[in-house]
Design a protein around this motif. Sequence first.
Motif, PDB file in Angstrom:
ATOM      1  N   MET A 108     -42.142 -69.673   8.588  1.00 42.75           N
ATOM      2  CA  MET A 108     -41.537 -68.796   9.595  1.00 42.75           C
ATOM      3  C   MET A 108     -40.307 -68.120   9.024  1.00 42.75           C
ATOM      4  SD  MET A 108     -41.608 -71.109  13.083  1.00 42.75           S
ATOM      5  CE  MET A 108     -40.818 -69.810  14.052  1.00 42.75           C
ATOM      6  N   THR A 109     -40.060 -66.886   9.437  1.00 45.64           N
ATOM      7  CA  THR A 109     -38.821 -66.228   9.037  1.00 45.64           C
ATOM      8  C   THR A 109     -37.643 -66.957   9.682  1.00 45.64           C
ATOM      9  OG1 THR A 109     -38.793 -64.697  10.909  1.00 45.64           O
ATOM     10  CG2 THR A 109     -40.002 -64.008   8.917  1.00 45.64           C
ATOM     11  N   VAL A 110     -36.478 -66.844   9.063  1.00 46.75           N
ATOM     12  CA  VAL A 110     -35.319 -67.557   9.609  1.00 46.75           C
ATOM     13  C   VAL A 110     -34.919 -66.989  10.963  1.00 46.75           C
ATOM     14  CG1 VAL A 110     -34.515 -68.240   7.319  1.00 46.75           C
ATOM     15  CG2 VAL A 110     -33.663 -66.100   8.327  1.00 46.75           C
ATOM     16  N   GLY A 111     -35.148 -65.698  11.162  1.00 49.79           N
ATOM     17  CA  GLY A 111     -34.829 -65.101  12.456  1.00 49.79           C
ATOM     18  C   GLY A 111     -35.663 -65.701  13.570  1.00 49.79           C
ATOM     19  N   ASP A 112     -36.973 -65.875  13.304  1.00 54.50           N
ATOM     20  CA  ASP A 112     -37.846 -66.474  14.315  1.00 54.50           C
ATOM     21  C   ASP A 112     -37.484 -67.934  14.569  1.00 54.50           C
ATOM     22  OD1 ASP A 112     -39.182 -64.155  14.737  1.00 54.50           O
ATOM     23  OD2 ASP A 112     -41.024 -64.721  13.697  1.00 54.50           O
ATOM     24  N   GLN A 113     -37.033 -68.645  13.529  1.00 50.06           N
ATOM     25  CA  GLN A 113     -36.669 -70.053  13.714  1.00 50.06           C
ATOM     26  C   GLN A 113     -35.420 -70.201  14.582  1.00 50.06           C
ATOM     27  OE1 GLN A 113     -37.294 -72.831  10.325  1.00 50.06           O
ATOM     28  NE2 GLN A 113     -37.933 -71.007   9.178  1.00 50.06           N
ATOM     29  N   ILE A 114     -34.506 -69.267  14.469  1.00 50.40           N
ATOM     30  CA  ILE A 114     -33.338 -69.274  15.352  1.00 50.40           C
ATOM     31  C   ILE A 114     -33.759 -68.856  16.761  1.00 50.40           C
ATOM     32  CG2 ILE A 114     -31.068 -68.266  15.803  1.00 50.40           C
ATOM     33  CD1 ILE A 114     -30.857 -67.765  12.750  1.00 50.40           C
ATOM     34  N   ALA A 115     -34.648 -67.884  16.842  1.00 53.44           N
ATOM     35  CA  ALA A 115     -35.035 -67.307  18.135  1.00 53.44           C
ATOM     36  C   ALA A 115     -35.846 -68.259  18.994  1.00 53.44           C
ATOM     37  CB  ALA A 115     -35.824 -66.014  17.914  1.00 53.44           C
ATOM     38  N   GLU A 116     -36.662 -69.143  18.381  1.00 53.49           N
ATOM     39  CA  GLU A 116     -37.581 -69.944  19.190  1.00 53.49           C
ATOM     40  C   GLU A 116     -36.847 -70.878  20.155  1.00 53.49           C
ATOM     41  OE1 GLU A 116     -40.184 -72.415  16.973  1.00 53.49           O
ATOM     42  OE2 GLU A 116     -38.614 -73.274  15.708  1.00 53.49           O
ATOM     43  N   GLY A 117     -35.690 -71.403  19.755  1.00 52.90           N
ATOM     44  CA  GLY A 117     -34.923 -72.237  20.676  1.00 52.90           C
ATOM     45  C   GLY A 117     -34.372 -71.438  21.842  1.00 52.90           C
ATOM     46  N   LEU A 118     -33.976 -70.212  21.579  1.00 56.43           N
ATOM     47  CA  LEU A 118     -33.451 -69.348  22.641  1.00 56.43           C
ATOM     48  C   LEU A 118     -34.547 -68.972  23.633  1.00 56.43           C
ATOM     49  CD1 LEU A 118     -31.304 -67.097  20.283  1.00 56.43           C
ATOM     50  CD2 LEU A 118     -30.404 -68.685  21.989  1.00 56.43           C
ATOM     51  N   ASP A 131     -32.691 -60.407  18.568  1.00 52.81           N
ATOM     52  CA  ASP A 131     -31.393 -59.715  18.500  1.00 52.81           C
ATOM     53  C   ASP A 131     -30.251 -60.724  18.476  1.00 52.81           C
ATOM     54  OD1 ASP A 131     -32.630 -57.266  18.518  1.00 52.81           O
ATOM     55  OD2 ASP A 131     -32.351 -56.927  20.674  1.00 52.81           O
ATOM     56  N   ARG A 132     -30.378 -61.765  19.292  1.00 50.15           N
ATOM     57  CA  ARG A 132     -29.368 -62.827  19.318  1.00 50.15           C
ATOM     58  C   ARG A 132     -29.335 -63.575  17.986  1.00 50.15           C
ATOM     59  NH1 ARG A 132     -24.665 -64.976  20.334  1.00 50.15           N
ATOM     60  NH2 ARG A 132     -24.711 -67.168  20.946  1.00 50.15           N
ATOM     61  N   ALA A 133     -30.503 -63.750  17.353  1.00 52.46           N
ATOM     62  CA  ALA A 133     -30.568 -64.423  16.058  1.00 52.46           C
ATOM     63  C   ALA A 133     -29.792 -63.637  15.004  1.00 52.46           C
ATOM     64  CB  ALA A 133     -32.023 -64.606  15.632  1.00 52.46           C
ATOM     65  N   VAL A 134     -29.906 -62.325  15.048  1.00 52.67           N
ATOM     66  CA  VAL A 134     -29.151 -61.496  14.100  1.00 52.67           C
ATOM     67  C   VAL A 134     -27.649 -61.670  14.323  1.00 52.67           C
ATOM     68  CG1 VAL A 134     -28.641 -59.118  13.408  1.00 52.67           C
ATOM     69  CG2 VAL A 134     -31.016 -59.813  13.833  1.00 52.67           C
ATOM     70  N   GLU A 135     -27.225 -61.721  15.589  1.00 55.73           N
ATOM     71  CA  GLU A 135     -25.812 -61.942  15.885  1.00 55.73           C
ATOM     72  C   GLU A 135     -25.340 -63.293  15.343  1.00 55.73           C
ATOM     73  OE1 GLU A 135     -25.236 -61.640  20.073  1.00 55.73           O
ATOM     74  OE2 GLU A 135     -26.122 -59.629  20.229  1.00 55.73           O
ATOM     75  N   SER A 157     -30.566 -68.612  -0.759  1.00 57.17           N
ATOM     76  CA  SER A 157     -29.903 -69.644  -1.553  1.00 57.17           C
ATOM     77  C   SER A 157     -29.671 -70.888  -0.700  1.00 57.17           C
ATOM     78  CB  SER A 157     -28.558 -69.114  -2.067  1.00 57.17           C
ATOM     79  OG  SER A 157     -27.651 -68.936  -0.980  1.00 57.17           O
ATOM     80  N   GLY A 158     -29.283 -71.979  -1.352  1.00 54.65           N
ATOM     81  CA  GLY A 158     -29.021 -73.215  -0.618  1.00 54.65           C
ATOM     82  C   GLY A 158     -27.916 -73.055   0.407  1.00 54.65           C
ATOM     83  N   GLY A 159     -26.856 -72.351   0.025  1.00 52.08           N
ATOM     84  CA  GLY A 159     -25.762 -72.125   0.963  1.00 52.08           C
ATOM     85  C   GLY A 159     -26.177 -71.283   2.147  1.00 52.08           C
ATOM     86  N   GLN A 160     -27.021 -70.276   1.903  1.00 45.49           N
ATOM     87  CA  GLN A 160     -27.499 -69.431   2.995  1.00 45.49           C
ATOM     88  C   GLN A 160     -28.432 -70.218   3.918  1.00 45.49           C
ATOM     89  OE1 GLN A 160     -29.160 -66.196   0.694  1.00 45.49           O
ATOM     90  NE2 GLN A 160     -27.384 -64.880   1.086  1.00 45.49           N
ATOM     91  N   ARG A 161     -29.287 -71.063   3.344  1.00 47.30           N
ATOM     92  CA  ARG A 161     -30.166 -71.882   4.183  1.00 47.30           C
ATOM     93  C   ARG A 161     -29.353 -72.825   5.071  1.00 47.30           C
ATOM     94  NH1 ARG A 161     -33.550 -71.905  -0.588  1.00 47.30           N
ATOM     95  NH2 ARG A 161     -32.595 -73.856  -1.295  1.00 47.30           N
ATOM     96  N   GLN A 162     -28.280 -73.374   4.528  1.00 47.29           N
ATOM     97  CA  GLN A 162     -27.463 -74.263   5.346  1.00 47.29           C
ATOM     98  C   GLN A 162     -26.791 -73.487   6.468  1.00 47.29           C
ATOM     99  OE1 GLN A 162     -27.427 -77.077   6.576  1.00 47.29           O
ATOM    100  NE2 GLN A 162     -26.723 -78.328   4.866  1.00 47.29           N
ATOM    101  N   ARG A 163     -26.407 -72.253   6.226  1.00 43.10           N
ATOM    102  CA  ARG A 163     -25.831 -71.429   7.286  1.00 43.10           C
ATOM    103  C   ARG A 163     -26.870 -71.112   8.359  1.00 43.10           C
ATOM    104  NH1 ARG A 163     -21.641 -67.373   4.143  1.00 43.10           N
ATOM    105  NH2 ARG A 163     -21.135 -68.825   2.471  1.00 43.10           N
ATOM    106  N   VAL A 164     -28.111 -70.934   7.948  1.00 41.15           N
ATOM    107  CA  VAL A 164     -29.183 -70.744   8.930  1.00 41.15           C
ATOM    108  C   VAL A 164     -29.309 -72.000   9.789  1.00 41.15           C
ATOM    109  CG1 VAL A 164     -31.672 -70.451   9.243  1.00 41.15           C
ATOM    110  CG2 VAL A 164     -30.453 -69.073   7.539  1.00 41.15           C
ATOM    111  N   GLY A 165     -29.228 -73.175   9.146  1.00 42.85           N
ATOM    112  CA  GLY A 165     -29.278 -74.426   9.902  1.00 42.85           C
ATOM    113  C   GLY A 165     -28.150 -74.524  10.912  1.00 42.85           C
ATOM    114  N   ILE A 166     -26.967 -74.071  10.537  1.00 42.51           N
ATOM    115  CA  ILE A 166     -25.837 -74.062  11.466  1.00 42.51           C
ATOM    116  C   ILE A 166     -26.104 -73.092  12.614  1.00 42.51           C
ATOM    117  CG2 ILE A 166     -23.381 -73.489  11.723  1.00 42.51           C
ATOM    118  CD1 ILE A 166     -22.984 -74.417   8.839  1.00 42.51           C
ATOM    119  N   ALA A 167     -26.647 -71.930  12.295  1.00 44.82           N
ATOM    120  CA  ALA A 167     -26.955 -70.936  13.336  1.00 44.82           C
ATOM    121  C   ALA A 167     -27.945 -71.495  14.346  1.00 44.82           C
ATOM    122  CB  ALA A 167     -27.502 -69.663  12.697  1.00 44.82           C
ATOM    123  N   ILE A 168     -28.966 -72.202  13.872  1.00 47.67           N
ATOM    124  CA  ILE A 168     -29.941 -72.812  14.787  1.00 47.67           C
ATOM    125  C   ILE A 168     -29.251 -73.850  15.667  1.00 47.67           C
ATOM    126  CG2 ILE A 168     -31.984 -74.300  14.892  1.00 47.67           C
ATOM    127  CD1 ILE A 168     -32.945 -72.920  12.299  1.00 47.67           C
TER     128      ILE A 168
END
Length: 326
Positions: A108-118, A131-135, A157-168
Motif C-alpha cells: 500500500m502507498t503510505v498515503g493510503d496507510q495513513i488514510a485508512e484509519g481516518l 488530503d488529510r494524509a498529505v497534511e 529512507s528509514g527516517g522517512q518511514r519512521q515519520r510515516v509511522g508517526i503520522a499514522i
Amino acid sequence: MSAPLLDIQGLNIAMRLARGGRLPIVNDLSLTLQAGDTVGIVGESGSGKSLLSLAVMGLLPPAAVVSGRILFEGRDLLSLDDDGMSEIRGRRIGMIFQEPMTALNPAMTVGDQIAEGLVRHEKLSWNAARDRAVELLDRVRIPDPKARASAYPHQMSGGQRQRVGIAIAVAMRPALMIADEPTTALDVTVQAEVLEILDDLCQRESMALMLISHDLGVIARMCARTLVLYAGRRMEEGATRAVLTGPLNPYTKGLLRAVPRRRADDGPLETIPGSVPGFARLPAGCVFSDRCLDVVAACQAGEPAWTSPLPGRGVRCIRAGEEVSA
C-alpha cells in the motif's frame, strides 16, 4: 487529582508452553499515567518492555496468558473483545513500532496507510482522508508530501518511514502515544529530528507518551518519569532526573555506568557482568542477584518487595535503604 489516563495494576504475563505449563515473563507490574504525562521504560533487551506495550494495545500473541488490570480512561482493556479494542487502537491509543519497514504494509502507498484509519474511525471519504494524509506527512516534515503520499515504503529512507509511522499514530489525535524504540537503526542526525517531531506533536496535541528505549539519553530528553525493568520486574521508578542522577537500584547504576562517555578521558566504558537470563532460568531471590556488584547473601533468600524509600520513588532492592541513609 483526576483519575489516571492509564492505570496498570498488578499486570502478569505468562506464555503457554508447547509441552504444557506456563512461563511467567512480566510479574506484578504497576504503572500510572495522567493525561499529558511522559514516562520512559528502560532496560536491556529481554526485560519485558515491548510486551508491556503490546499488552496495553491488546496485541499479545495467542499463547499469552494475562492477569491484572489495564485501565484506560476508566475501562479495563483486558476485558474488551477484539471489536472493543479495535475502537481504541489508533483512535485513543496510538503506537509507533520499532521497525517501520515491517510495521508498514509494503503493498500500500503510505498515503493510503495513513488514510485508512481516518476512514474507519473518523468516517471520512477516501478523498478527504488522502488530503488529510498529505497534511500529516507535511507535519512530520516529509519533503514534497503530496508526491510522497503516493510512494511505497520501500521507496523511502528509514527516517522517512519512521515519520510515516508517526503520522499514522497521531492521525486520530490519540490521548496516549506508545513509542517502542522509535529511533532504533537511525543515524544520529535523523534520530534527533524524529525525537523533535515526536516531542512537538505530543506537546501540541497534549498526548501522554510512553517511550520505550534502551537509550538513557533519549529518555532524559523526552520523559518526566522513568521506569526501569529487568526480567519482567519493576526495579526502579521515579522522576527521570532523580533516577538518572541518584539511582537506588544496582541495576540502574549498571545501566548508567554503561552509557558511552563523550570524552576519552572520562574513563573506560563499563559493562554489566553476564547477560539477561532466560525467563526459565532466573536466579533465586532477586532476579538481578547473579549479575549485581552489590549482592549479599540475603539477596538470594527471596525476591525483594517493591518499596518507596523516598517520596515519588519506588525500588526493588533490599539495600535501597542504605542508599537513602548514606
